[in-house]
Write a protein that holds these residues in place. Structure first.
Motif, PDB file in Angstrom:
ATOM      1  N   PRO A  28       5.832  -5.914  14.766  1.00 13.39           N
ATOM      2  CA  PRO A  28       5.077  -6.272  14.115  1.00 13.39           C
ATOM      3  C   PRO A  28       5.284  -8.339  14.366  1.00 13.39           C
ATOM      4  O   PRO A  28       4.677  -9.062  15.273  1.00 13.39           O
ATOM      5  CB  PRO A  28       4.179  -6.831  12.612  1.00 13.39           C
TER       6      PRO A  28
ATOM      7  N   ARG B   8      -4.503 -12.196  15.521  1.00  7.30           N
ATOM      8  CA  ARG B   8      -5.669 -11.073  15.321  1.00  7.30           C
ATOM      9  C   ARG B   8      -5.091  -9.914  16.247  1.00  7.30           C
ATOM     10  O   ARG B   8      -5.084  -9.017  15.912  1.00  7.30           O
ATOM     11  CB  ARG B   8      -6.993 -11.264  15.210  1.00  7.30           C
TER      12      ARG B   8
ATOM     13  N   SER C  17      -2.356  -9.910  17.550  1.00  5.39           N
ATOM     14  CA  SER C  17      -1.486  -9.628  17.436  1.00  5.39           C
ATOM     15  C   SER C  17      -0.655  -8.098  15.749  1.00  5.39           C
ATOM     16  O   SER C  17       0.246  -6.964  15.927  1.00  5.39           O
ATOM     17  CB  SER C  17      -0.140 -10.131  16.459  1.00  5.39           C
ATOM     18  N   THR C  18      -1.803  -8.166  14.887  1.00  7.74           N
ATOM     19  CA  THR C  18      -2.641  -7.719  14.563  1.00  7.74           C
ATOM     20  C   THR C  18      -2.679  -5.734  15.125  1.00  7.74           C
ATOM     21  O   THR C  18      -2.302  -4.964  14.685  1.00  7.74           O
ATOM     22  CB  THR C  18      -2.837  -7.615  13.431  1.00  7.74           C
ATOM     23  N   ARG C  19      -4.097  -6.501  15.837  1.00  2.06           N
ATOM     24  CA  ARG C  19      -4.110  -5.270  16.238  1.00  2.06           C
ATOM     25  C   ARG C  19      -3.482  -4.541  17.775  1.00  2.06           C
ATOM     26  O   ARG C  19      -3.449  -3.121  17.563  1.00  2.06           O
ATOM     27  CB  ARG C  19      -4.979  -5.112  17.269  1.00  2.06           C
TER      28      ARG C  19
ATOM     29  N   SER D 218      -0.167  -4.055  17.088  1.00  3.84           N
ATOM     30  CA  SER D 218       1.422  -3.995  16.234  1.00  3.84           C
ATOM     31  C   SER D 218      -0.080  -2.473  14.912  1.00  3.84           C
ATOM     32  O   SER D 218       1.164  -1.244  14.923  1.00  3.84           O
ATOM     33  CB  SER D 218       0.976  -4.998  14.071  1.00  3.84           C
ATOM     34  N   VAL D 219      -1.011  -2.974  14.997  1.00  8.70           N
ATOM     35  CA  VAL D 219      -1.160  -1.092  14.624  1.00  8.70           C
ATOM     36  C   VAL D 219      -1.534   0.075  15.148  1.00  8.70           C
ATOM     37  O   VAL D 219      -1.696   0.854  15.448  1.00  8.70           O
ATOM     38  CB  VAL D 219      -2.929  -1.688  13.693  1.00  8.70           C
TER      39      VAL D 219
END
Length: 439
Positions: free
Chosen positions: A65, A278, A280-282, A284-285
């Motif tokens: 991430p 947002r 990046s989180t999407r 990464s997850v």
């Protein structure tokens, strides 16, 4: 039932499930759960949550991430177009200079962002219209950007290399170094083809006649580009110099890229920063979900003795090791046509690593070979993510035209694999020189 027969059934079921449209992670979990239930009974499923968590319980995964935030911060600014414009101003008098500058911008932006789609989008938005305005055919404009974007998963820092390192328990720093020389080689082959193709088409004169830049114009754009390049260089020096771990260098790099975006491009809006975090989180997850699911899938293959049986079967084949490598390359190439790079690596690398090492191949060299195969998959149907990104940027250019334009670069990638097979030191020399011989 024999393990190899079970393995064939698993392969068929996996293909069917993934082609049904479900996400890669969900598909792997469904197949793993179903086969464990069938052959080991319901009690085998009690360990799955713990296995999923254990696969993600690694400090090294934090680098994923962080590097994604680093790339997203750069991609959210005009760094890509500025990089393209800087190279275009400096290379405009080179035959085919506009295509060369696009490929160079793709290579540098790929190193900064580590993302192939982001590279295609950032460079293509300016590069494709400009090349077409100056008389380059649509397929050349689109194909060169689609191919240049693939460099994002080879040139460090590369999320794909991080995933390979985690899946095979190899050094991420050494993997990054292994990708440097092949990345330069592949970029050089792309540029050599671009120059030759421009000369062959007779487009060089038209391109040279339409652009002239003064030294002032060439220099004034550099301050907007150099800070990001210095951040990337600093991250790599800290990583290779043993100053910090991959996770620590990625975290510092992400923070510096966000600060550079704020200072240089005035990204003061909370909304803009929220979009970076947002997105990046999407992403990464999504990657971490695939990693966890692949861990469960690998456990299923191992518990049903499929992995061991496949390895024994291949090891028992009385064939030359280069024939074996050719078969593995063909398998990776076909897999890359249908699956994203992360999924292919997580599913195949743990199985293939003991096979290639027992055959005398270097695991870091093999990581580069695998990655180039995955690059080919990014510009070939039916998945071909970069093809659809380019088509979204320039919808008036058909997928067929993009494919025609990118086909010569697929040839360059195959040539790069051949060169690396003939001269494996291109991938292994730098890691050994910087970090010593691998244990």
């Amino acid at each position: 039932m024999e393990p190899l027969t079970i393995g064939l059934a698993i392969a068929v079921a996996t293909v069917i499930v993934l082609f049904s449209g479900v996400s890669v992670a969900i598909g792997l979990l469904l197949v793993a759960t179903a086969f464990l239930w069938i052959f080991d009974g319901p009690r085998a499923l009690t360990a799955l949550p713990e296995l999923f968590y254990a696969e993600l319980n690694s400090f090294a995964l934090l680098s994923i991430p962080m590097f994604i935030i680093m790339g997203a911060a750069i991609a959210s600014t005009r760094a890509g177009p500025d990089l393209y414009e800087a190279l275009e101003r400096w290379l405009t008098r080179v035959p085919g200079g506009l295509v060369v500058s696009n490929l160079g911008a793709c290579a540098l932006f790929a190193a900064m962002s580590g993302s192939s789609p982001a590279t295609c989008a950032a460079i293509g938005k300016m590069g494709i219209p400009e090349m077409r305005r100056r008389g380059y055919p649509a397929e050349v404009a689109a194909g060169s950007i689609a191919a240049g974007g693939t460099l994002g998963i080879l040139i460090p820092p590369s999320v794909t290399m991080i995933v390979y390192g985690i899946a095979t328990e190899t050094s991420i720093g050494r993997l990054f170094l292994a990708g440097v020389m092949p990345g330069i080689l592949l970029t050089g082959l792309f540029i050599a083809w671009a120059i030759f193709d421009t000369w062959r088409r007779g487009a060089a004169t038209a391109a040279l006649a339409t652009a002239r830049y003064s030294w002032r114009q060439k220099i004034e754009i550099l301050p907007r580009v150099i800070p990001f390049l210095l951040i990337i260089a600093g991250v790599l020096v800290a990583l290779y110099g043993g100053i910090a771990t991959p996770s620590e260098t990625a975290a510092v790099g992400a923070l510096l890229c966000i600060l550079a975006a704020v200072v240089i491009y005035r990204m003061f809006s909370v909304g803009e920063l929220w979009l970076v975090l947002r997105d990046s989180t999407r992403e990464s997850v999504m990657i971490l979900f695939i990693i966890g699911a692949a861990g469960v899938f690998s456990f299923m293959l191992s518990s049903l003795f499929v992995t061991q049986s496949v390895a024994q079967w291949i090891a028992a084949l009385d064939v030359n090791r280069w024939v074996l490598m050719a078969v593995i390359n063909l398998f990776l190439l076909v897999a890359g046509f249908f699956l994203p790079p992360v999924a292919v690596i997580l599913m195949s690398a743990p199985i293939l690593l003991p096979i290639i090492t027992s055959a005398g191949f270097d695991p870091y060299w093999f990581a580069v070979i695998l990655t180039i195969n995955m690059e080919i998959g990014l510009i070939t149907p039916p998945v071909g993510l970069n093809l659809y990104v380019i088509n979204g940027i320039a919808p008036d250019i058909s997928l067929r035209q993009i494919l025609v334009g990118s086909a010569p670069f697929v040839g360059c990638m195959i040539l790069a694999i051949v060169i690396l097979c003939l001269f494996p030191g291109l991938a292994t020399w730098l890691p050994t020189a910087v970090m010593g011989t691998a244990l």
